[in-house]
Design an enzyme around this catalytic site. Sequence first.
Site, short mmCIF file in Angstrom:
data_model
loop_
_atom_site.label_atom_id
_atom_site.label_comp_id
_atom_site.label_asym_id
_atom_site.label_seq_id
_atom_site.Cartn_x
_atom_site.Cartn_y
_atom_site.Cartn_z
N HIS A 77 0.87 -1.19 0.00
CA HIS A 77 0.00 0.00 0.00
C HIS A 77 0.90 1.23 0.00
O HIS A 77 1.76 1.37 0.88
CB HIS A 77 -0.92 0.00 1.22
CG HIS A 77 -1.93 -1.10 1.19
ND1 HIS A 77 -3.07 -1.05 0.41
CD2 HIS A 77 -1.96 -2.31 1.79
CE1 HIS A 77 -3.77 -2.17 0.56
NE2 HIS A 77 -3.11 -2.95 1.38
N PHE A 271 -10.65 -8.19 13.12
CA PHE A 271 -10.75 -6.92 13.85
C PHE A 271 -12.16 -6.35 13.66
O PHE A 271 -12.53 -5.99 12.54
CB PHE A 271 -9.70 -5.94 13.32
CG PHE A 271 -8.40 -6.60 13.05
CD1 PHE A 271 -7.90 -6.70 11.77
CD2 PHE A 271 -7.69 -7.21 14.08
CE1 PHE A 271 -6.72 -7.36 11.52
CE2 PHE A 271 -6.51 -7.89 13.84
CZ PHE A 271 -6.01 -7.95 12.55
N ASP A 273 -14.55 -4.06 13.18
CA ASP A 273 -14.69 -2.64 12.83
C ASP A 273 -16.05 -2.43 12.20
O ASP A 273 -17.01 -3.14 12.55
CB ASP A 273 -13.57 -2.29 11.84
CG ASP A 273 -13.83 -2.94 10.49
OD1 ASP A 273 -13.67 -2.28 9.46
OD2 ASP A 273 -14.26 -4.11 10.47
N ASP A 342 -8.98 -11.14 7.22
CA ASP A 342 -9.53 -9.82 7.55
C ASP A 342 -8.97 -8.74 6.65
O ASP A 342 -9.70 -7.95 6.04
CB ASP A 342 -9.23 -9.52 9.02
CG ASP A 342 -9.66 -8.12 9.39
OD1 ASP A 342 -9.02 -7.16 8.91
OD2 ASP A 342 -10.64 -7.96 10.11
N ASP A 347 -9.66 -4.81 2.38
CA ASP A 347 -9.19 -4.24 1.11
C ASP A 347 -10.22 -4.46 0.00
O ASP A 347 -10.44 -3.61 -0.86
CB ASP A 347 -7.85 -4.84 0.71
CG ASP A 347 -6.71 -4.33 1.60
OD1 ASP A 347 -5.68 -5.00 1.69
OD2 ASP A 347 -6.89 -3.26 2.24
#
Length: 370
Positions: A77, A271, A273, A342, A347
């Site tokens: 990235h 995670f 989120d 994840d 992404d």
Amino acid sequence: MSDDEPDLELLALLRQHLQGKLTLSDEPETGVLEGAEYVYDNAIDVAIDMRSCKNAAAAIHAQMRQKDYSPATWATHELHPDAFDLGDDAALVAFVFTMDLLNFSFWSEKPEAERFTVEYRGKRWTGYWSLVAALRRALDEGIPITDSHFWQDEEECTLEVLQQVFRSSTSEEIPLLPERLACLREAGKVLYEKYKCHPANLVDAANGSAAGLVNLLARDFSCFRDEHVFEGRRKPIRILKRAQILVADLWACFEGEGYGEFRDIDKITMFADYRVPQILNSMGCIFYSPPLDTAIHAKRNIPCGGSWEMQLRACSIWCVELIRREIARQHPDSHTNAILIDFFLYDTIKEMEASGQENVPHHRTRSIWY
Ligand SMILES: Nc1nc2c(c(CN[C@H]3C=C[C@H](O)[C@@H]3O)cn2[C@@H]2O[C@H](COP(=O)(O)O)[C@@H](O)[C@H]2O)c(=O)[nH]1
């Protein structure tokens, strides 16, 4: 007892251990997966569709193989720094620590052109990437935004300076700016009191255990202690999203070496989120009760720490665990873990968003936890 008499108690203990009922090792556990399963078993507003998870496992594995998805993907990235960019490994640890200390709540209800945006290197960055861009821009401008001494200095590190660090090219300010300052202040204080002012010492204190580092973060920093009571259960449910993604980001950016070397990295879960639940829902892996589905589609606020939000977050963790197990069953040779699944899902939903394919909204909860 004479020497030649068998120690029956020890034999019983060994038998239990051999039967897998007892782990004799003193390796730490985070308890996140256990809590996620408990919420899933008691959830009525979020359910998991096993057929969709099975199909998702096959599709995710195929796409991860095709894209050669690995910890090294993290560095591809363009905004993610490496040790060379920042000077040395310890500086990279400080950057990742600062990033995941503040890695929360970027969503906006404004149109794309008006939402909080950071301009950096000639591009406009939003969401998570606006955070990474703002930190790198601050360092370029000589603001020591990753230095814990700076965070503690109330003369230097003021709300006005932070407004400058997170200045937007639109009229919308970064959400929860005062809360972000409070996170920096607390982290600076704890690092000063317990870790000689540097997060690299915190990583060293975990002694190569991912679960151990997550537990240190949750124990010593209230701003990482992402755990909540679920429907009156005495023992809080540990989600620990930013503590876990911090460990995962270290593992990925150091590609499992040095400060990224953790013997138990596979204990890290998904995670929780607001993006990965969104893609799991769009793939049919998790689905909602009619009232929750209506609230999410209406983009209504889902209260932080409430039953709906806990079910959304915990069932997503459990869903990714089931997908991980299904990939391992379908491809025993493939060594993937919840982190890479994840990262891949995050992404992917971001690519879908960029190409206008976001077909279901993410849930709206404003909090410092994610
Ligand atoms: N579960 C999960 N949540 C993640 C990430 C990341 C970025 N990780 C990078 C590192 C490796 C990966 O390859 C990614 O390139 C950010 N977030 C969370 O999403 C929200 C931001 O969303 P939006 O406002 O749309 O950018 C916010 O809560 C943020 O904490 C992830 O990977 N997994």
